[in-house]
Design an enzyme around this catalytic site. Structure first.
Site, PDB file in Angstrom:
ATOM      1  NE  ARG A 286      43.200   3.848 -50.628  1.00 24.29           N
ATOM      2  CZ  ARG A 286      42.990   2.561 -51.279  1.00 24.29           C
ATOM      3  NH1 ARG A 286      43.404   2.476 -52.537  1.00 24.29           N
ATOM      4  NH2 ARG A 286      41.671   1.988 -51.202  1.00 24.29           N
TER       5      ARG A 286
ATOM      6  CG  HIS B 233      37.238  -0.027 -52.979  1.00 18.91           C
ATOM      7  ND1 HIS B 233      36.637  -0.955 -53.901  1.00 18.91           N
ATOM      8  CD2 HIS B 233      38.348  -0.056 -52.840  1.00 18.91           C
ATOM      9  CE1 HIS B 233      37.866  -1.771 -53.595  1.00 18.91           C
ATOM     10  NE2 HIS B 233      39.101  -1.041 -53.799  1.00 18.91           N
TER      11      HIS B 233
ATOM     12  CD  GLU C 113      39.834   5.332 -54.910  1.00 18.72           C
ATOM     13  OE1 GLU C 113      40.047   5.106 -55.621  1.00 18.72           O
ATOM     14  OE2 GLU C 113      39.969   4.269 -53.917  1.00 18.72           O
TER      15      GLU C 113
ATOM     16  NE  ARG D 230      43.348  -7.479 -54.100  1.00 24.07           N
ATOM     17  CZ  ARG D 230      42.374  -6.011 -53.560  1.00 24.07           C
ATOM     18  NH1 ARG D 230      41.846  -5.913 -53.012  1.00 24.07           N
ATOM     19  NH2 ARG D 230      42.959  -5.683 -54.067  1.00 24.07           N
TER      20      ARG D 230
ATOM     21  CG  ASN E 219      47.014   5.932 -52.601  1.00 27.57           C
ATOM     22  OD1 ASN E 219      47.590   5.008 -52.091  1.00 27.57           O
ATOM     23  ND2 ASN E 219      45.708   4.740 -53.942  1.00 27.57           N
TER      24      ASN E 219
HETATM   25  C1  LIG Z   1      41.359  -1.657 -50.686  1.00 25.71           C
HETATM   26  C2  LIG Z   1      41.867  -2.322 -52.053  1.00 25.71           C
HETATM   27  O1  LIG Z   1      40.788  -2.928 -52.488  1.00 25.71           O
HETATM   28  O2  LIG Z   1      42.322  -0.967 -52.447  1.00 25.71           O
HETATM   29  P1  LIG Z   1      42.540  -1.223 -54.024  1.00 25.71           P
HETATM   30  O3  LIG Z   1      41.285  -1.122 -54.912  1.00 25.71           O
HETATM   31  O4  LIG Z   1      44.209  -0.115 -54.602  1.00 25.71           O
HETATM   32  O5  LIG Z   1      43.336  -1.887 -54.451  1.00 25.71           O
HETATM   33 MG   LIG Z   2      41.064   1.449 -56.540  1.00 28.16          MG
END
Ligand SMILES: CC(=O)OP(=O)(O)O
Ligand SMILES: [Mg+2]
Ligand SMILES: Nc1ncnc2c1ncn2[C@@H]1O[C@H](COP(=O)(O)OP(=O)(O)O)[C@@H](O)[C@H]1O
Length: 375
Positions: free
Chosen positions: A69, A158, A362, A219, A8
């Site tokens: 990944r 995800h 994952e 975010r 990853n």
């Molecule tokens: C796609 C994504 O948000 O991945 P992560 O949760 O690893 O930041």
């Molecule tokens: Mg994650």
């Protein structure tokens, strides 16, 4: 006995696990950080891969295949694929849809193919599982020509986790996955919800990029797109500043000043009003999606919690579910709070949809997909 090396690769890190697929045993796991920085673990991804192989020592010779990944597969990749030069070009072609993730994933693939050139490499995409969404779920209501020219639609992420967890939920309930309707809440640093009907994703909260949907660690998730225009016009923020604001200084961090959910719950428990208000927004957004997906699914067998927050925080699980009794959703305080690790039911026995905790993995899912492909 098949051993898969799972990679990853992020922009400044490489996370890896060597997994024995038949026993699901993790033979070795590790992390290289701060690639390219002074005092970091390696100068670039290729050097990083060589460092990793040194760390593997004699185990390196036991690798049968490498699973990578890849966050964004666009519309081109609907399942795991054997990596070829054409596949690398295909991943590169959708990289501008995921500028934070795909270039780093590609750097990892290139480095690993150079250093581990004798074994097959497989790319496993976060977006693949969600390619089953119907057009009405993935279409944004903007000018069709503009959207098509630039690949603008919902892709979802995800997916490897949502699929793995849906299977785990079916096993736990002792029912076939193709008879179940599930809402999976992947609540980690990044967070997303998936509506899963008969093992297929029919909608999910992330979009063109992993920015849409839930309130995440840093975010924003959903907002009125005019917020961007407004902040550009009235605050003079540039495109790059807006990108940074929404991806790295928003979400729980922006609302509470804490980026880690453990600190937020501690602060809220200690009477911090901003932490409490931030958690209220976080839970409100999750309930919003549970209601929406219940309506889209037309029925519900279980809500499933997974990832760092979902697996480890009884208080936050209760905060989400406790106001959904009118939908028949309940958590049993004893089952929710008892210290346990594996897949488990946390709702009281009886009527209504079940509430489950199913730990995601994952890396194991990528290892299995890789083994299945190289056979
Ligand atoms: C796609 C994504 O948000 O991945 P992560 O949760 O690893 O930041
Ligand atoms: Mg994650
Ligand atoms: N006991 C806990 N209570 C609340 N949050 C937790 C707990 N344990 C872990 N977390 C949170 O889980 C998040 C990380 O989840 P994880 O799935 O590992 O994320 P990622 O893979 O996206 O880095 C962090 O915000 C962390 O604070």
């Amino acid at each position: 006995m098949m051993r898969v090396f799972v990679v990853n690769s992020g922009s400044s890190s490489i996370k890896y696990q060597l997994i024995d697929v038949d026993s699901a045993e993790v033979v070795l796991a590790g992390l290289l950080e701060r690639l390219g920085e002074d005092g970091g673990d390696a100068a670039d991804h290729e050097h990083g891969m060589r460092v990793v192989l040194d760390r593997l020592g004699d185990e390196a010779a036991s690798i049968d295949a490498v699973g990578h990944r890849v966050v964004h597969g666009g519309s081109a990749f609907t399942e795991p694929v054997l990596v070829s030069d054409d596949v690398v070009a295909g991943i590169e072609a959708v990289s501008e849809l995921a500028p934070l993730h795909n270039p780093a994933n590609l750097a990892g693939i290139r480095a690993a193919r150079t250093v581990l050139h004798a074994v097959p490499h497989v790319a496993v995409f976060d977006t693949a599982f969600h390619q089953s969404m119907p057009a009405e779920a993935y279409t944004y209501a903007i000018d069709r020509a503009v959207a098509e020219r630039h690949g603008v639609r919902k892709y979802g992420f995800h997916g490897t986790s949502h699929e793995f967890v849906a299977r785990g939920a079916a096993d736990l309930l002792g029912r076939p996955l193709d008879e179940l309707t599930l809402i999976v809440l992947h609540l980690g640093n990044g967070a997303s919800v998936a509506a899963i009907d008969s093992g297929r994703s029919i909608d999910t909260s992330m979009g063109l990029t992993p920015l849409q949907g839930l309130v995440m660690g840093t975010r924003s998730g959903d907002l009125d797109p005019a917020v961007l225009v407004h902040l550009h016009r009235v605050a003079g923020l540039s495109v790059d500043e807006l990108d940074t604001l929404l991806n790295t200084r928003s979400g729980i961090l922006g609302l509470t000043g804490h980026g880690d959910m453990r600190d937020v719950t501690d602060a809220a428990a200690g009477g911090d009003a901003l932490a409490e208000a931030g958690l209220a927004v976080w839970a409100h957004r999750i309930r919003h999606y549970i209601g929406a997906y219940l309506a889209q699914l037309g029925g519900l067998d279980a809500v499933v919690f997974t990832a760092g927050v979902g697996e480890n925080s009884p208080a936050l699980r209760a905060r989400v579910i406790d106001r959904l009794g009118h939908l028949g959703l309940h958590v049993d305080p004893f089952l929710n709070e008892r210290a346990a690790r594996g897949p488990r039911i946390i709702s009281p026995a009886g009527e209504g949809p079940a509430v489950l905790v199913v730990p995601t993995n994952e890396e194991l899912a990528i290892a299995r997909a890789t083994a299945a492909l190289v056979g």
